[in-house]
Design an enzyme around this catalytic site. Structure first.
Site, PDB file in Angstrom:
ATOM      1  N   THR A  39       0.815  -1.226   0.000  1.00  0.00           N
ATOM      2  CA  THR A  39       0.000   0.000   0.000  1.00  0.00           C
ATOM      3  C   THR A  39       0.849   1.276   0.000  1.00  0.00           C
ATOM      4  OG1 THR A  39      -0.037  -0.083   2.409  1.00  0.00           O
ATOM      5  CG2 THR A  39      -1.926  -1.046   1.259  1.00  0.00           C
ATOM      6  N   LYS A  40       2.172   1.151   0.078  1.00  0.00           N
ATOM      7  CA  LYS A  40       2.994   2.360   0.204  1.00  0.00           C
ATOM      8  C   LYS A  40       3.450   2.859  -1.175  1.00  0.00           C
ATOM      9  CE  LYS A  40       3.009   1.257   4.717  1.00  0.00           C
ATOM     10  NZ  LYS A  40       2.248   1.796   5.804  1.00  0.00           N
ATOM     11  N   VAL A  41       3.955   4.088  -1.198  1.00  0.00           N
ATOM     12  CA  VAL A  41       4.354   4.729  -2.468  1.00  0.00           C
ATOM     13  C   VAL A  41       5.371   3.865  -3.229  1.00  0.00           C
ATOM     14  CG1 VAL A  41       5.611   6.703  -3.439  1.00  0.00           C
ATOM     15  CG2 VAL A  41       3.830   7.077  -1.718  1.00  0.00           C
TER      16      VAL A  41
END
Ligand SMILES: *Cc1c(COP(=O)(O)O)cnc(C)c1O
Length: 359
Positions: free
Chosen positions: A180-182
């Site tokens: 879910t992170k960049v």
């Protein structure tokens, strides 16, 4: 359906070509060539001496505490994902919450200093939403009281502060490379430090405490695999484009949303180059938030309450705390959908529903 986030998937053929290499070498884990290559690229990119790839961002915090010998009180933030304070408790340390600033929801240095006791050994602060903590004030407090400063930088891959990577600050910074992170490696995380001795110890701790054929100490299994490193190597070159697109979407929200008395947003630090990890907004009340959230969900749009509840209100985390700012904002903060290919039409639709819900 539109979720708060959507994982970025790189070109599948490129990933398969890395997988082919793994098949050829028959090395799947234990510090293989792809893990080494990813670590080298991350070190270069971040401009740091050491960046150790681990299995997730939570074990990264646990190892950071362990390696710095922290066993007593850790002053930490109540406004973060639960992994921040859970790690402290899992390591048998005591979390002591210092309230956050209402401007940016990062830990308030004045509250940190007020919470220091003779048992304080570390500050564990989160760069919330990829915004920057007051790193200068926290470094001063660290030096003055001879305590360690650790940053949970799970949100801030790609953000710069004062001309260098936000992840380069503190005695240790940790990062999460969760899907879910960049920037992500499916599951994964990293521990970043400029201290050679600390890095050497982290390397022992993440691999059972091994030192050659013997053991230095009790370690954990915090290694990560060649498959995860391959995902990272495929996603890494696309990060500038991912951030560019997230910036464009964020700026569209900035123009379309009815900011004012009924809707607020964080104050971003002046010398920060943002990574646009989240698009948080603050409602006037929890009631307004819940009404807006229900209206969005009726259109199959699913924002998330980052961060709710305030960690200081979890009964198994701390019996009593005094964090009115965090407790209040946790009831009113919502992250709107933001990901690399969110359609501009959808941003307009989401903004319209938010406006209609609160005005
Ligand atoms: C995502 C996140 C973590 C945990 O990272 P994992 O890789 O999922 O273990 C820790 N802290 C914060 C603030 C996060 O948002």
């Amino acid at each position: 359906m539109i979720n708060v986030t959507k994982t970025y998937l790189p070109d599948i053929e490129e990933y398969q070509s890395y997988v082919k290499g793994i098949w050829d070498r028959v090395q799947l884990t234990n510090n293989g060539p792809l893990v080494k290559e990813l670590e080298a690229k991350l070190r270069d990119y971040l401009g740091v001496k050491h960046c150790l790839f681990v299995s997730n961002g939570t074990i990264a915090i646990q190892i950071a505490l362990k390696v710095l010998g922290i066993s007593k009180e850790v002053i930490t933030t109540p406004f973060s994902y639960c992994a921040t304070s859970h790690s402290v408790i899992w390591e048998n340390c005591t979390p002591v919450f210092a309230d956050v600033s209402p401007k940016d929801l990062c830990i308030d240095p004045a509250r940190v200093e007020a919470a220091i006791t003779e048992n304080t050994q570390a500050i564990l602060a989160t760069h919330v939403y990829g915004n920057a903590c007051d790193v200068e004030a926290l470094a001063r407090i660290g030096e003055k009281y001879k305590i360690k400063v650790i940053y949970d930088g799970a949100h801030c891959y790609g953000a710069d502060l004062g001309g260098k990577a936000l992840l380069s600050y503190g005695d240790i910074s940790t990062c999460s490379f969760h899907a879910t992170k960049v920037f992500h490696t499916t599951e994964g995380g990293a521990i970043i430090t400029d201290n050679d001795d600390v890095a050497w110890l982290i390397d022992r701790y993440r691999s059972f405490g091994h030192i050659a054929d013997n053991y230095l100490t009790i370690g954990i299994n915090g290694k990560n695999s060649e498959f995860h490193a391959a995902m990272g190597l495929c996603v890494l070159p696309d990060v500038p484009e991912i951030i560019r697109s997230r910036k464009e979407i964020s700026e569209l929200y900035d123009r379309l949303l009815p900011f004012g008395e009924k809707l607020g947003s964080p104050e971003w630090k002046a010398d920060l180059v943002r990574n646009y990890a989240y698009y948080p907004v603050f409602f006037e009340s929890e009631e307004a938030l819940l009404k807006t959230k229900a209206n969005l969900e009726a259109h199959d749009i699913f924002p998330r309450r980052y961060f709710y509840p305030s960690l200081s209100t979890l009964p198994f985390v701390q019996k009593e705390s005094n964090c009115p700012v965090s407790d209040d904002f946790a009831l009113r903060a919502l992250s709107l959908p933001l990901f690399y290919d969110l359609a501009h039409d959808d941003v307009e639709k989401i903004s319209r529903i938010v406006s209609d819900s609160i005005l």
